[in-house]
Design an enzyme around this catalytic site. Structure first.
Site: not given
Length: 409
Positions: A135-136, A253, A390-391
């Site tokens: 995954q890029g 996902e 998280n941010e």
């Protein structure tokens, strides 16, 4: 007869669970017996080739891509059956999968957004585990802020010409392909002008460099694109729709695939509980409280995952994926700390040895022999950063779900 079906094509959940459990018991034997419990967080290097062979063994028996429609090679399994499979897989101690990114992320994305030709070209290789994907998304200057990517691609003579760098690219050193979010409209900003490209990694314009982690292993990589190419028709969706496609993938996902992840979490928590009982730390009221909180947190995660899947099926929802990331990342990070608390002072000591087992220079991380709990602790320090920090997740929830003012930039 298909292994998950009775003669009339129907099977109860209990019957399906028994079928899965029996198959795993009969097949996690012989050369595969050594793989039980291998390949977890911080231990992705363990028995990689053997786990790849195990994945192909699963595929040959029809146990990959359970939720995919049958027309694309899947089983068309219900959500409850997918949950059951993950539960039985974890109960059996089966090894961590190496084909997760293709099967759980890209595959459903192609089914939802890809062209018929893209589906014909790529879904069979994912299903049979003959092609692995990476995954890029993240970049050195963007991190979890996907809308700030600077990797570019221009269309020229039937090819996309790609330049830039991705980082923290899981399993790129063993994958054949990478789905890359890049900027294809000159002068575009933020989530505008992005495209979702399918790029082969085995070409002169791609350089993959493993990144050594705190655990001493290298699951992550930095990937450099220097006039790398991919065919013009290997863009998923329309050019400029990369943000939409990327967000759709993140929903997958953080949907069904997290259910399997949670079963692994439950196994880790049980291991911590067993350790606490063995060394007597379970009598410490603070440890008991943390274990209870962890137990409750697991059930909150499961309930949220099921709610997210209901929202996906109904075509509704907004911030469920971001909430899911916050829930599991913080829970797993705290579990790593709990494992250290349960071990006590001994958690701070790790033996060092060379290839002959002799004491080694402590400045050489290749010879660091961590136990499973130390490795878990070190690996989980990154849980609240990778896959969307998280941010970033809190900003998404506040701005796009709650409608609060955007953060000053």
């Amino acid at each position: 007869m298909d292994q998950s079906e009775s003669p009339d094509g129907q099977m109860t959940d209990d019957e399906f669970a028994a079928t899965v459990a029996q198959w795993l018991a009969e097949n996690l034997t012989g050369k595969f017996a050594q793989l039980k419990g291998k390949g977890g967080p911080g231990s992705e290097h363990e028995f990689f080739e053997q786990r790849l062979e195990w994945d192909k063994h699963l595929a040959a028996a029809g146990w990959t891509c359970l939720g995919w429609p049958k027309e694309f090679g899947g089983r068309g399994a219900s959500i409850s059956q997918q949950v059951i499979f993950h539960q039985e897989y974890a109960k059996a101690g089966a090894p961590a999968r190496v084909s997760h990114i293709g099967e759980e992320l890209l595959g459903p994305t192609l089914i939802a957004y890809g062209t018929d030709e893209q589906k014909r070209r790529f879904l069979p290789g994912i299903n049979t585990v003959s092609e692995l994907w990476s995954q890029g998304y993240s970049e050195p200057g963007a991190g979890s802020d996907l809308a700030n990517v600077s990797t570019t691609a221009r269309l020229e003579d039937g090819k996309w010409i790609i330049n830039g760098q991705k980082v923290w690219t899981s399993l790129a050193h063993v994958a054949q392909w990478c789905f890359v979010v890049c900027r294809t409209e000159v002068g575009s900003k933020r989530h505008q002008g992005l495209s979702f490209l399918l790029v082969p990694l085995d070409q002169p314009g791609v350089t993959v460099r493993p990144i050594q982690q705190l655990t001493g292993t290298s699951e992550f990589n930095e990937v450099f694109f220097d006039d790398a190419v991919t065919d013009a028709d290997l863009v998923v969706g329309e050019p400029g729709e990369g943000w939409k496609i990327a967000m759709g993938l993140l929903t997958f996902e953080r949907g069904v695939s997290t259910l399997g992840q949670q079963i692994g979490f439950a196994r880790e928590l049980q291991g911590v509980v067993d350790l606490a009982k063995a060394n007597g730390s379970d009598q410490d009221p603070h440890i008991r409280e943390k274990i209870a909180r962890a137990w409750v947190g697991l059930r909150v995660m499961r309930a949220h995952a099921m709610r997210t899947l209901d929202a996906v099926d109904a075509g509704t929802g907004g911030g469920e994926a971001s909430v899911a990331k916050l829930l599991w990342a913080n829970w797993h990070r705290d579990l790593g700390q709990l494992a250290m608390d349960v071990q006590g002072a001994s958690s701070l000591v790790a033996p060092w040895a060379d290839s002959e087992g002799n004491a080694s220079d402590i400045t050489d991380p290749e010879h660091l022999e961590l136990d499973e709990w130390q490795r878990l602790f070190l690996f989980t320090r990154a849980d609240t950063i990778y896959g969307g920090s998280n941010e970033i997740q809190r900003n998404i929830i506040s701005e796009r779900v709650l409608g609060l003012p955007r953060e000053a930039r």
